[in-house]
Design an enzyme around this catalytic site. Structure first.
Site, mmCIF file in Angstrom:
data_model
loop_
_atom_site.group_PDB
_atom_site.id
_atom_site.type_symbol
_atom_site.label_atom_id
_atom_site.label_comp_id
_atom_site.label_asym_id
_atom_site.label_seq_id
_atom_site.Cartn_x
_atom_site.Cartn_y
_atom_site.Cartn_z
ATOM 1 N N ASP A 20 21.628 -32.297 -21.537
ATOM 2 C CA ASP A 20 20.644 -31.236 -21.297
ATOM 3 C C ASP A 20 21.135 -30.210 -20.042
ATOM 4 O O ASP A 20 21.809 -30.656 -19.342
ATOM 5 C CB ASP A 20 19.266 -31.836 -20.748
ATOM 6 C CG ASP A 20 18.081 -30.951 -20.820
ATOM 7 O OD1 ASP A 20 18.184 -30.000 -21.389
ATOM 8 O OD2 ASP A 20 17.157 -31.379 -20.201
ATOM 9 N N TRP A 25 22.584 -23.623 -17.571
ATOM 10 C CA TRP A 25 24.117 -23.318 -17.194
ATOM 11 C C TRP A 25 24.506 -21.786 -17.345
ATOM 12 O O TRP A 25 25.007 -21.241 -16.574
ATOM 13 C CB TRP A 25 24.920 -24.335 -17.760
ATOM 14 C CG TRP A 25 26.561 -24.194 -17.466
ATOM 15 C CD1 TRP A 25 27.050 -25.101 -16.524
ATOM 16 C CD2 TRP A 25 27.442 -23.335 -18.263
ATOM 17 N NE1 TRP A 25 28.499 -24.661 -16.310
ATOM 18 C CE2 TRP A 25 28.691 -23.802 -17.424
ATOM 19 C CE3 TRP A 25 27.414 -22.420 -18.998
ATOM 20 C CZ2 TRP A 25 29.826 -23.004 -17.505
ATOM 21 C CZ3 TRP A 25 28.699 -21.678 -19.166
ATOM 22 C CH2 TRP A 25 29.693 -21.891 -18.604
ATOM 23 N N ARG A 33 22.504 -18.474 -24.140
ATOM 24 C CA ARG A 33 22.450 -19.752 -24.017
ATOM 25 C C ARG A 33 23.499 -20.250 -24.951
ATOM 26 O O ARG A 33 24.046 -21.535 -24.718
ATOM 27 C CB ARG A 33 20.987 -20.243 -24.824
ATOM 28 C CG ARG A 33 19.919 -19.322 -23.966
ATOM 29 C CD ARG A 33 18.470 -20.057 -24.768
ATOM 30 N NE ARG A 33 18.550 -21.251 -25.079
ATOM 31 C CZ ARG A 33 18.163 -22.307 -24.253
ATOM 32 N NH1 ARG A 33 17.742 -21.913 -22.901
ATOM 33 N NH2 ARG A 33 18.022 -23.492 -24.747
ATOM 34 N N ASN A 68 13.807 -29.415 -31.540
ATOM 35 C CA ASN A 68 14.871 -28.414 -31.589
ATOM 36 C C ASN A 68 14.794 -27.314 -32.655
ATOM 37 O O ASN A 68 15.169 -26.155 -32.545
ATOM 38 C CB ASN A 68 16.285 -28.938 -31.393
ATOM 39 C CG ASN A 68 16.590 -29.531 -30.026
ATOM 40 O OD1 ASN A 68 17.364 -30.190 -29.680
ATOM 41 N ND2 ASN A 68 15.818 -29.008 -28.985
HETATM 42 C C1 FPP Z 1 20.284 -29.277 -24.392
HETATM 43 O O1 FPP Z 1 20.479 -28.062 -23.517
HETATM 44 C C2 FPP Z 1 21.391 -29.417 -25.426
HETATM 45 C C3 FPP Z 1 21.041 -29.046 -26.827
HETATM 46 C C4 FPP Z 1 19.747 -28.942 -27.238
HETATM 47 C C5 FPP Z 1 22.090 -29.299 -27.701
HETATM 48 C C6 FPP Z 1 23.112 -30.139 -27.314
HETATM 49 C C7 FPP Z 1 24.384 -29.444 -28.039
HETATM 50 C C8 FPP Z 1 25.661 -29.385 -27.570
HETATM 51 C C9 FPP Z 1 26.124 -30.126 -26.362
HETATM 52 C C10 FPP Z 1 26.714 -28.620 -28.012
HETATM 53 C C11 FPP Z 1 27.043 -29.279 -29.448
HETATM 54 C C12 FPP Z 1 27.298 -30.486 -29.711
HETATM 55 C C13 FPP Z 1 28.058 -31.286 -30.222
HETATM 56 C C14 FPP Z 1 27.948 -32.680 -30.573
HETATM 57 C C15 FPP Z 1 29.447 -30.859 -30.653
HETATM 58 P P1 FPP Z 1 19.188 -26.856 -23.415
HETATM 59 O O2 FPP Z 1 19.511 -25.731 -24.413
HETATM 60 O O3 FPP Z 1 17.885 -27.622 -23.722
HETATM 61 O O4 FPP Z 1 19.189 -26.505 -21.982
HETATM 62 P P2 FPP Z 1 17.955 -25.897 -21.018
HETATM 63 O O5 FPP Z 1 17.012 -26.977 -21.093
HETATM 64 O O6 FPP Z 1 18.716 -25.757 -19.798
HETATM 65 O O7 FPP Z 1 17.255 -24.617 -21.760
#
Ligand code: FPP
Length: 255
Positions: A20, A25, A33, A68
């Site tokens: 997360d 970031w 994003r 998501n």
């Molecule tokens: C959460 O950050 C992350 C995700 C919803 C997706 C995870 C995906 C990856 C790490 C990239 C690709 C994956 C693979 C397996 C290659 P967020 O977007 O919810 O962050 P935030 O809470 O700060 O908005």
């Protein structure tokens, strides 16, 4: 890799990660994003590689939840692209390193190209014995439970088992994670104190490690710190300190 006191004989058998903080970031750096997800993909490579080198047998990554799908279309699209690209690029590496890939979640919702690449990678790596990477894609812990109930209810209806036969082992055997031991360690980045519909049934005695580090910044040093913290924990599984000799791995079907 400087292992700074990590005991190789007391590593978790299964690490699960809620990745997360990609969006935050990116926002902190004035970027979009999707750039955060891109950098997050590099952290995925790091934890897979490090787990393999350490000999951690199972690593589960919560890459995309059912919730998501509600994100803006462009972001979902970009995440699916990243995933497809990751699978295509990493498959030869998985073969070289004996990594087996498993996917859990509602794959029927994935775009055709992603599904094809995913199924190809799962098939190609199915006999690898080095370590197992479990990708949770379009996954929901509650949905996993609902489907388990359906599976068992069907068996009862068809006379294959009696209501009295239903026990914990049977339930575990009907979850998507049936071939996977319960996680010993669940890591969540970005500081949120919740499970977000990831593993629900599977974590009765899993050690939780929550760090404020955002996922794109979670690299070798941060993973090592999580593993060291795991080794500092005293796992009692409901028993007393006096009853515990050596630290233990998970209850249930863990190896
Ligand atoms: C959460 O950050 C992350 C995700 C919803 C997706 C995870 C995906 C990856 C790490 C990239 C690709 C994956 C693979 C397996 C290659 P967020 O977007 O919810 O962050 P935030 O809470 O700060 O908005």
């Amino acid at each position: 890799m400087n292992l700074k006191g990590l005991a190789k004989n007391r590593l978790p058998g299964h690490v699960a990660i809620i990745m997360d903080g990609n969006g935050r970031w990116a926002r902190l750096r004035g970027k979009g994003r999707i750039e955060g997800h891109r950098r997050g993909r590099a952290s995925v490579r790091t934890v897979v590689e490090m787990s393999r080198r350490l000999g951690i047998p199972y690593l589960s990554l919560y890459a995309f939840s059912t919730e998501n799908w509600l994100r803006p279309k462009e972001e979902v699209h970009a995440l699916m692209d990243l995933l497809e690209h990751y699978l295509a690029v990493e498959q030869p590496k998985m073969m070289r390193h004996g990594i087996r890939l498993l996917a859990i979640g509602d794959k029927s919702r994935l775009p055709d190209a992603v599904l094809r690449t995913l199924e190809h990678a799962v098939r190609a790596t199915q006999h690898n014995t080095g370590m197992t990477v479990v990708l949770a894609l379009s996954y929901s812990g509650r949905d996993d439970i609902a489907r388990m109930v359906q599976g068992i209810a069907r068996k009862v209806r068809d006379g294959a088992c009696a209501v009295e036969d239903i026990n914990e082992e049977m339930i575990s055997g009907h979850m998507e994670t049936k071939s996977i031991p319960d996680p010993d360690l669940l890591i969540r980045t970005s500081g949120e104190m919740r499970i977000s519909n990831f593993f629900l049934w599977q974590i009765p005695y899993t050690e939780l490690y929550i760090t404020s580090t955002l996922w794109p910044d979670f690299r070798e040093a941060e993973y090592l710190e999580a593993l060291l913290e795991f080794q500092r924990r005293r796992r009692r599984f409901g028993r007393t300190d006096e009853q515990i000799g050596e630290p233990l791995r998970s209850v249930g079907r863990s190896q």
